[in-house]
Design an enzyme around this catalytic site. Sequence first.
Site, PDB file in Angstrom:
ATOM      1  N   ILE A   1       0.754  -1.285   0.007  1.00 13.17           N
ATOM      2  CA  ILE A   1       0.070   0.038  -0.033  1.00 13.17           C
ATOM      3  C   ILE A   1       0.786   1.442   0.151  1.00 13.17           C
ATOM      4  CG2 ILE A   1      -2.278  -0.998   1.011  1.00 13.17           C
ATOM      5  CD1 ILE A   1      -1.029   0.450   3.611  1.00 13.17           C
TER       6      ILE A   1
ATOM      7  N   THR B   1      -7.732   1.022  15.978  1.00  8.72           N
ATOM      8  CA  THR B   1      -7.689   0.406  17.255  1.00  8.72           C
ATOM      9  C   THR B   1      -8.080   1.545  18.516  1.00  8.72           C
ATOM     10  OG1 THR B   1      -6.074  -0.453  18.685  1.00  8.72           O
ATOM     11  CG2 THR B   1      -5.214   0.764  17.137  1.00  8.72           C
ATOM     12  N   ASP B   2      -8.425   0.591  19.653  1.00 10.83           N
ATOM     13  CA  ASP B   2      -8.731   1.658  20.958  1.00 10.83           C
ATOM     14  C   ASP B   2      -7.632   1.995  21.447  1.00 10.83           C
ATOM     15  OD1 ASP B   2      -7.862  -0.980  21.553  1.00 10.83           O
ATOM     16  OD2 ASP B   2      -9.475  -1.251  23.129  1.00 10.83           O
ATOM     17  N   GLU B   3      -6.378   1.353  21.080  1.00  9.76           N
ATOM     18  CA  GLU B   3      -4.999   1.666  21.488  1.00  9.76           C
ATOM     19  C   GLU B   3      -4.614   3.192  21.401  1.00  9.76           C
ATOM     20  OE1 GLU B   3      -2.082  -1.432  21.295  1.00  9.76           O
ATOM     21  OE2 GLU B   3      -3.534  -2.750  20.964  1.00  9.76           O
TER      22      GLU B   3
ATOM     23  N   TYR C   1       3.210   1.471  17.690  1.00  7.84           N
ATOM     24  CA  TYR C   1       2.407   0.850  17.236  1.00  7.84           C
ATOM     25  C   TYR C   1       0.949   1.785  17.242  1.00  7.84           C
ATOM     26  CZ  TYR C   1      -2.178  -1.621  16.320  1.00  7.84           C
ATOM     27  OH  TYR C   1      -3.420  -2.036  15.927  1.00  7.84           O
TER      28      TYR C   1
ATOM     29  N   LYS D   1      -0.861   4.337  14.450  1.00  9.70           N
ATOM     30  CA  LYS D   1      -2.312   4.211  13.892  1.00  9.70           C
ATOM     31  C   LYS D   1      -3.106   5.414  14.351  1.00  9.70           C
ATOM     32  CE  LYS D   1      -4.457   1.051  13.073  1.00  9.70           C
ATOM     33  NZ  LYS D   1      -4.698   0.563  11.439  1.00  9.70           N
TER      34      LYS D   1
ATOM     35  N   PRO E   1       4.260 -17.336  28.368  1.00  6.61           N
ATOM     36  CA  PRO E   1       4.885 -15.989  28.987  1.00  6.61           C
ATOM     37  C   PRO E   1       3.734 -15.047  29.393  1.00  6.61           C
ATOM     38  CG  PRO E   1       5.222 -16.058  26.733  1.00  6.61           C
ATOM     39  CD  PRO E   1       4.350 -17.421  27.007  1.00  6.61           C
TER      40      PRO E   1
HETATM   41  P1  NAD Z   1      -2.541  -8.669  10.816  1.00  4.49           P
HETATM   42  O1  NAD Z   1      -1.149  -8.333  11.172  1.00  4.49           O
HETATM   43  O2  NAD Z   1      -3.102 -10.127  11.030  1.00  4.49           O
HETATM   44  O3  NAD Z   1      -2.826  -8.472   9.236  1.00  4.49           O
HETATM   45  C1  NAD Z   1      -2.285  -7.357   8.513  1.00  4.49           C
HETATM   46  C2  NAD Z   1      -2.277  -7.666   6.905  1.00  4.49           C
HETATM   47  O4  NAD Z   1      -1.758  -6.505   6.487  1.00  4.49           O
HETATM   48  C3  NAD Z   1      -1.466  -8.926   6.711  1.00  4.49           C
HETATM   49  O5  NAD Z   1      -2.161  -9.652   5.878  1.00  4.49           O
HETATM   50  C4  NAD Z   1      -0.343  -8.241   6.310  1.00  4.49           C
HETATM   51  O6  NAD Z   1       0.228  -9.002   4.999  1.00  4.49           O
HETATM   52  C5  NAD Z   1      -0.728  -6.941   5.410  1.00  4.49           C
HETATM   53  N1  NAD Z   1       0.014  -6.049   5.256  1.00  4.49           N
HETATM   54  C6  NAD Z   1       1.051  -5.445   6.045  1.00  4.49           C
HETATM   55  N2  NAD Z   1       1.836  -4.638   5.610  1.00  4.49           N
HETATM   56  C7  NAD Z   1       1.230  -4.151   4.389  1.00  4.49           C
HETATM   57  C8  NAD Z   1       1.589  -3.276   3.224  1.00  4.49           C
HETATM   58  N3  NAD Z   1       2.659  -2.511   3.117  1.00  4.49           N
HETATM   59  N4  NAD Z   1       1.040  -3.273   2.065  1.00  4.49           N
HETATM   60  C9  NAD Z   1       0.031  -4.086   2.049  1.00  4.49           C
HETATM   61  N5  NAD Z   1      -0.496  -5.289   3.064  1.00  4.49           N
HETATM   62  C10 NAD Z   1       0.281  -5.300   4.137  1.00  4.49           C
HETATM   63  O7  NAD Z   1      -3.582  -7.492  11.513  1.00  4.49           O
HETATM   64  P2  NAD Z   1      -4.987  -7.706  12.261  1.00  4.49           P
HETATM   65  O8  NAD Z   1      -5.034  -7.980  13.521  1.00  4.49           O
HETATM   66  O9  NAD Z   1      -5.937  -8.251  11.124  1.00  4.49           O
HETATM   67  O10 NAD Z   1      -5.486  -6.285  12.048  1.00  4.49           O
HETATM   68  C11 NAD Z   1      -5.834  -5.535  10.742  1.00  4.49           C
HETATM   69  C12 NAD Z   1      -6.412  -4.229  11.040  1.00  4.49           C
HETATM   70  O11 NAD Z   1      -7.164  -4.052  12.352  1.00  4.49           O
HETATM   71  C13 NAD Z   1      -5.091  -3.415  11.354  1.00  4.49           C
HETATM   72  O12 NAD Z   1      -5.413  -2.124  10.832  1.00  4.49           O
HETATM   73  C14 NAD Z   1      -5.074  -3.227  12.865  1.00  4.49           C
HETATM   74  O13 NAD Z   1      -4.474  -2.003  13.332  1.00  4.49           O
HETATM   75  C15 NAD Z   1      -6.774  -3.204  13.280  1.00  4.49           C
HETATM   76  N6  NAD Z   1      -6.958  -3.669  14.547  1.00  4.49           N
HETATM   77  C16 NAD Z   1      -6.783  -4.938  15.035  1.00  4.49           C
HETATM   78  C17 NAD Z   1      -6.957  -5.456  16.401  1.00  4.49           C
HETATM   79  C18 NAD Z   1      -6.890  -6.699  16.651  1.00  4.49           C
HETATM   80  O14 NAD Z   1      -6.900  -7.172  17.872  1.00  4.49           O
HETATM   81  N7  NAD Z   1      -6.010  -7.591  16.086  1.00  4.49           N
HETATM   82  C19 NAD Z   1      -8.019  -4.566  17.033  1.00  4.49           C
HETATM   83  C20 NAD Z   1      -8.407  -3.369  16.447  1.00  4.49           C
HETATM   84  C21 NAD Z   1      -7.978  -3.124  15.298  1.00  4.49           C
HETATM   85  P1  TYD Z   2      -1.635  -8.653  22.346  1.00  6.42           P
HETATM   86  O1  TYD Z   2      -2.198 -10.098  21.944  1.00  6.42           O
HETATM   87  O2  TYD Z   2       0.006  -8.585  22.048  1.00  6.42           O
HETATM   88  O3  TYD Z   2      -2.363  -7.399  22.027  1.00  6.42           O
HETATM   89  P2  TYD Z   2      -2.255  -5.904  22.654  1.00  6.42           P
HETATM   90  O4  TYD Z   2      -0.870  -5.667  23.145  1.00  6.42           O
HETATM   91  O5  TYD Z   2      -2.322  -5.206  21.384  1.00  6.42           O
HETATM   92  O6  TYD Z   2      -3.334  -5.580  23.476  1.00  6.42           O
HETATM   93  O7  TYD Z   2      -1.183  -8.574  24.184  1.00  6.42           O
HETATM   94  C1  TYD Z   2      -2.551  -8.751  24.938  1.00  6.42           C
HETATM   95  C2  TYD Z   2      -1.950  -8.527  26.279  1.00  6.42           C
HETATM   96  O8  TYD Z   2      -1.291  -9.518  26.867  1.00  6.42           O
HETATM   97  C3  TYD Z   2      -1.370  -7.311  26.716  1.00  6.42           C
HETATM   98  O9  TYD Z   2      -1.772  -6.880  27.835  1.00  6.42           O
HETATM   99  C4  TYD Z   2       0.101  -8.119  26.779  1.00  6.42           C
HETATM  100  C5  TYD Z   2      -0.058  -9.390  27.036  1.00  6.42           C
HETATM  101  N1  TYD Z   2       0.797 -10.676  26.644  1.00  6.42           N
HETATM  102  C6  TYD Z   2       1.500 -11.454  27.718  1.00  6.42           C
HETATM  103  O10 TYD Z   2       1.321 -11.302  28.899  1.00  6.42           O
HETATM  104  N2  TYD Z   2       2.270 -12.358  27.115  1.00  6.42           N
HETATM  105  C7  TYD Z   2       2.568 -12.357  25.750  1.00  6.42           C
HETATM  106  O11 TYD Z   2       3.319 -13.320  25.049  1.00  6.42           O
HETATM  107  C8  TYD Z   2       1.906 -11.505  24.716  1.00  6.42           C
HETATM  108  C9  TYD Z   2       2.130 -11.613  23.397  1.00  6.42           C
HETATM  109  C10 TYD Z   2       0.939 -10.547  25.433  1.00  6.42           C
END
Ligand code: NAD
Ligand code: TYD
Length: 353
Positions: free
Chosen positions: A63, A133-135, A158, A162, A213
């Site tokens: 992208i 994200t809520d982060e 991160y 975002k 962990p």
């Molecule tokens: P993910 O890491 O599983 O997937 C990300 C995808 O983006 C991958 O398929 C990767 O190949 C692709 N990608 C990365 N860099 C790219 C680039 N430069 N060009 C094209 N494609 C690229 O992530 P996810 O957990 O599915 O999250 C998806 C979205 O939702 C993100 O924007 C994340 O910030 C947001 N989000 C995630 C969570 C969560 O809990 N996982 C919560 C809230 C919001």
């Molecule tokens: P994660 O799944 O990385 O999501 P985020 O940091 O985006 O919330 O982590 C969820 C929570 O778990 C976070 O408080 C960090 C903690 N965590 C561990 O305690 N051990 C681990 O190995 C990982 C990956 C996360």
Amino acid sequence: MENKTILITGGAGFIGSHTVRLFVNNFPGCKIINIDKLTYAGNLENLADIEGKDNYYFIRGDITDSDLLDKLFERFNFDGIIHLAAESHVDRSISGPDEFVKTNIIGTVSLLNSALKFWKNNFESKLFYHISTDEVFGTLGKDGYFTEKTPYNPRSPYSASKASSDHLVRAYHYTYGLPVVISNCSNNYGPNQFPEKLIPLAINNIRNNKPVPVYGRGENVRDWLYVMDHAAAISLLYQKGSPGETYNVGGGNEWKNIDLIKLLCRIMDKKLDREEGESEKLITFVKDRAGHDMRYAIDFSKIKNRLGWEPSVDFSQGLEMTVDWYLENESWLKRVCSGEYQEYYNQQYGKKD
Ligand code: NAD
Ligand code: TYD
């Protein structure tokens, strides 16, 4: 929804693949184009079941590549974009922030620029929907919830990347009139999540009798939402979200990490025919994450009251479905855990167990 051509970015990732499948299956009259770079987190196996569908196209691409994006706009004449592509893991952002700046900030600006260039003479029925994200809101103490009005206060590379992308998306709306919607969601869980994130990492380690962990004392709180509930919210917001607006999406389901891991251990004991308490012995407290946000919790009353969305999957059921999926998809796990991921794991958690 009929006759729309929609670009979904990051569709081979965790949330992206569930979103692409939902759109391809639920809207056969729409064309869905998935652009994904296929980083370590992107996996086309996630979409094997819809690969041959007439309304689905996959493009391998980055992208941040503006020329490619412009060519895709010329070729497909998109009506909308659902932007999920991102670097998404906090720990990786701490050890290597640059890739987060490139994909999450520059990548988002590249998409915004192409959308503006091709849509600017007619924004009618166009939409740039940005998934966030809520982060971005930072961290909460014991009380309170993030609302759409909570000031941004990101604290990891991160979440800062975002937050930056959210600000840019809103700026293109106010400055150029681009029709945008943003949603900020809490932690997702479910099938196909890369095993660097807490729940799939713990499932994988418990199954393989490896230490699980837990950072710090495991007191940090996250709000968990089943991934298909998020995909349903994305579908609703794409169709009914008001341009210029932001929506918080969450599970109403707060768990301390340690309590969540203990629940998971109990489920795994049953599934693996282990004695009660056996998996819990694997819990290992490790050094805390730098700048570890204490608590996330979402007030999702806006999307609930205005659009009728709410989470539908009960957490213990969702967790059990997730465990079943990982136990039934051992080959998926093995493949994604090979190579580059193994190197990351050793660097993050020390030598191989
Ligand atoms: P993910 O890491 O599983 O997937 C990300 C995808 O983006 C991958 O398929 C990767 O190949 C692709 N990608 C990365 N860099 C790219 C680039 N430069 N060009 C094209 N494609 C690229 O992530 P996810 O957990 O599915 O999250 C998806 C979205 O939702 C993100 O924007 C994340 O910030 C947001 N989000 C995630 C969570 C969560 O809990 N996982 C919560 C809230 C919001
Ligand atoms: P994660 O799944 O990385 O999501 P985020 O940091 O985006 O919330 O982590 C969820 C929570 O778990 C976070 O408080 C960090 C903690 N965590 C561990 O305690 N051990 C681990 O190995 C990982 C990956 C996360």
